[in-house]
Design an enzyme around this catalytic site. Structure first.
Site, mmCIF file in Angstrom:
data_model
loop_
_atom_site.group_PDB
_atom_site.id
_atom_site.type_symbol
_atom_site.label_atom_id
_atom_site.label_comp_id
_atom_site.label_asym_id
_atom_site.label_seq_id
_atom_site.Cartn_x
_atom_site.Cartn_y
_atom_site.Cartn_z
ATOM 1 N N GLY A 18 0.749 -1.249 -0.033
ATOM 2 C CA GLY A 18 -0.145 -0.096 0.082
ATOM 3 C C GLY A 18 0.911 1.215 0.112
ATOM 4 N N GLY A 20 2.738 2.356 -2.522
ATOM 5 C CA GLY A 20 2.802 2.930 -3.883
ATOM 6 C C GLY A 20 3.980 2.148 -4.758
ATOM 7 C CE LYS A 21 5.783 -3.412 -2.776
ATOM 8 N NZ LYS A 21 4.484 -3.325 -1.792
ATOM 9 C CB THR A 22 2.377 -1.322 -8.242
ATOM 10 O OG1 THR A 22 2.719 -2.420 -7.724
ATOM 11 C CG2 THR A 22 2.165 -1.230 -9.680
ATOM 12 C CB SER A 23 2.027 4.097 -8.280
ATOM 13 O OG SER A 23 0.906 3.640 -8.281
ATOM 14 C CG ASP A 45 2.405 -8.546 -5.520
ATOM 15 O OD1 ASP A 45 1.861 -9.411 -4.933
ATOM 16 O OD2 ASP A 45 2.386 -7.025 -4.756
ATOM 17 C CB THR A 502 -4.478 0.457 -7.899
ATOM 18 O OG1 THR A 502 -4.205 1.151 -8.940
ATOM 19 C CG2 THR A 502 -3.559 -0.767 -7.610
#
Length: 584
Positions: A18, A20-23, A45, A502
């Site tokens: 939660g 914001g790694k992916t963003s 992931d 997301t």
């Protein structure tokens, strides 16, 4: 951004769920691609949402992103990887060994340990020179491996004979059978991870004490095994320009600034960047291009959220739960959505009503004691500690199987028991032990983030299949943990999410996974909603408007029942504030 200065070939983004790694990983991939670099973006992931961020289907293959010419993406699919891994092991003996023996091997390879090892097998292949990756200037990983997973790569090469002689423990006999052939690949992968000229680790956090402590642990764990080229990114900071005349914005700002002044010492020396909170959802190329810029975002100053939200409250859900008098209540969802706080609020409210409650967590990064900050009659609190449970299980195996081995055999058994597969079994046993209590009291469980929870459910399903096979032959009656999870009279699964694109999509995917396992979610909880508050900040008003669409989607499309929980000015820690949250 400092983490993009002279980047090496491999960039890893890791941190608590939660944050914001992916963003940030996607934004970094776009940044490098649009500067002429050929980039492969890889998600390791189990609950990947890279495809959702870009708005296209990616999956378990290298897929070019049409709108960004130099960019391709790849989502490692743990289930597909596990099937390929099983085929590689079982294929050579199919038709040679009796069908019953082959079926036994396949069942042995059906658990979560196989899934983890197989996904890691695919991951390491991307770190070594291969035709698949040689054309890329940079390979960006969304979610780096943890230290305990890398431990798989460092296990000794003396297993093969040990396993063939049948001396090993059941935790990893099947899954580890395929590792020996990959040993050279694994050594090359470890060398690449530890080489600062080839690899940079970016620790992503929010300005919250719990996430910074988790990042500090990750820093130490990975530095210990040689990954020392690390950067820190603190995401979603409230801009000072937003706090005038808005008590909620100011409270958030003050809390974040105080936290940043108390940053763990091990992180204070790292190169660091900050990313300001944005008014938009981080989905689509236009918003991702704006994420890492320092320019003030453009959004309508006069934006006003719709008024008159009349959504069900958490209190209404607790009323329905309390009527049963006992049962298992499981909180599931993406990391960082507030499962721990909601679990604590539900448990405290049930206990406050005079009902016996056991509040527990299977999340190794949970902060239950800090959230509760007090005691309450009728409430007991525990945590499934993976290290303690693993050590308990390890000692049991050594005292039973190990007692019959010579010194060399015992040494190899001890080494086998240090693998993550052992932890999987130990945690599952603790999970099963606790949920049995739900027949006499409420057991409220705060689970680990989505991907890890699904692995735990894999283990639960594998155990159920094995029990059903053995007991069914004997004609005996039996009940397994999976049967309890599937029974709506015994278990209520609550999916916690935020009103953002997301997290909602990931929650919907989780719901689909649960349904495939025969588990029907009982309710959704939309946490930390700005739309459920009154705000003056233009940034927060715009975020509130964005939430309305997601709230409507959840109530109309996904949830049988739901509740909306407002974002609070003060963090809901301590019994009194948790009671206030549950009553809202």
């Amino acid at each position: 951004m400092k983490f993009l200065n002279q980047p090496p070939r491999f960039l890893f983004f890791t941190g608590k769920g939660g944050v914001g790694k992916t963003s940030i990983a996607c934004a970094a991939a776009i940044h490098l691609s649009e500067r002429g670099k050929r980039v492969l973006l890889v998600s390791t992931d189990p609950a990947s949402n890279v495809g959702q961020v870009f708005g296209i289907a990616i999956g378990n293959r290298i897929t070019h992103i049409p709108a960004v010419p130099n960019l391709a993406a790849f989502e490692i699919d743990p289930q597909a990887a596990a099937q390929a891994y099983r085929d590689r092991i079982v294929g050579p003996v199919r038709g040679i060994l009796p069908d019953a023996v082959v079926s036994g091997i396949e069942e042995q390879l059906s658990g979560a340990c196989t899934t983890e090892i197989a996904a890691f097998d695919e991951f390491t292949a991307l770190l070594v020179d291969s035709p698949q990756t040689e054309s890329y200037d940079h390979i960006i990983f969304d979610t780096a491996p943890t230290g305990h997973t890398i431990r798989l790569l460092q296990l000794p090469g003396a297993w093969s004979g040990f396993l063939e002689e049948g001396k090993g423990n059941a935790s990893c006999l099947g899954p580890l059978a395929g590792l020996e052939k990959q040993r050279e690949q694994y050594k090359a992968a470890v060398d690449a991870l530890a080489d600062g000229k080839r690899t940079r680790l970016i620790l992503v956090a929010r300005a919250q004490q719990s996430t910074l402590r988790e990042v500090a642990r990750t820093h130490d764990e990975l530095a210990t095994i040689g990954i020392k080229q690390q950067h820190l990114v603190i995401n979603g900071i409230m801009p000072a320009s937003e706090i005038a005349d808005d008590p909620l914005a100011k409270a958030i700002y003050d809390r974040e600034q105080k936290t940043l002044l108390q940053i763990p010492a091990v992180l204070s020396h790292l190169p660091a960047d900050t990313v300001m909170l944005k008014p938009f959802n981080l989905v689509g190329l236009d918003t991702l291009r704006k994420l890492l810029t320092t320019a003030k975002p453009d959004y309508p100053i006069d934006a006003e959220p719709a008024s008159g939200l009349h959504e069900p409250t958490l209190s209404a859900l607790v009323n329905d739960i309390a009527q049963d008098g006992h049962g298992l209540v499981m909180l599931m969802g993406k990391g960082g959505v507030g499962k721990t706080t909601i679990a604590a609020a539900i448990a405290v409210e049930l206990a406050h009503r005079g009902l016996p409650v056991h509040l527990t967590t299977s999340d190794p990064a949970a902060h239950l004691a800090e959230t509760l900050a007090g005691t309450l009659t009728n409430l007991t609190v525990s945590r499934i500690n993976p290290e303690q449970e693993t050590e308990r299980y390890r000692q049991h195996i050594l005292e039973s199987k190990g007692a019959k081995l010579d010194a060399q055999g015992r040494a190899l058994l001890e080494e086998d028991l240090r693998s993550p597969c052992t932890e999987e079994i130990a945690v599952f046993q603790a999970f099963s032990r606790i949920i049995r209590e739900a027949g006499k009291k409420f057991v409220v469980m705060d689970t680990a983030p989505t991907g890890h929870t699904l692995l735990l459910l894999d283990a639960t399903g594998a155990y159920h299949r094995e029990v059903a096979r053995q007991m069914g032959k004997a004609g005996l009656h039996f009940t397994t943990p999976m049967m309890q999870l599937q029974d709506p009279k015994q278990t209520k699964v609550l999916i916690v999410t935020l009103a953002e694109t997301t997290p909602v999509l990931e929650a919907a995917n989780l719901q689909n996974d649960l349904r495939r396992a025969g588990i029907e979610p009982w309710a959704w909880i939309i946490n930390s909603s700005i739309a459920a508050t009154t705000v003056k900040s233009s940034l927060l008003r715009q975020r509130a408007i964005n939430e309305l669409r997601e709230i409507k989607t959840i109530s109309g499309q996904y949830a049988q029942r739901h509740a909306l929980v407002p974002l609070l000015k003060d963090e809901p820690t301590g019994v009194d504030r948790l009671l206030e949250l549950a009553a809202g």
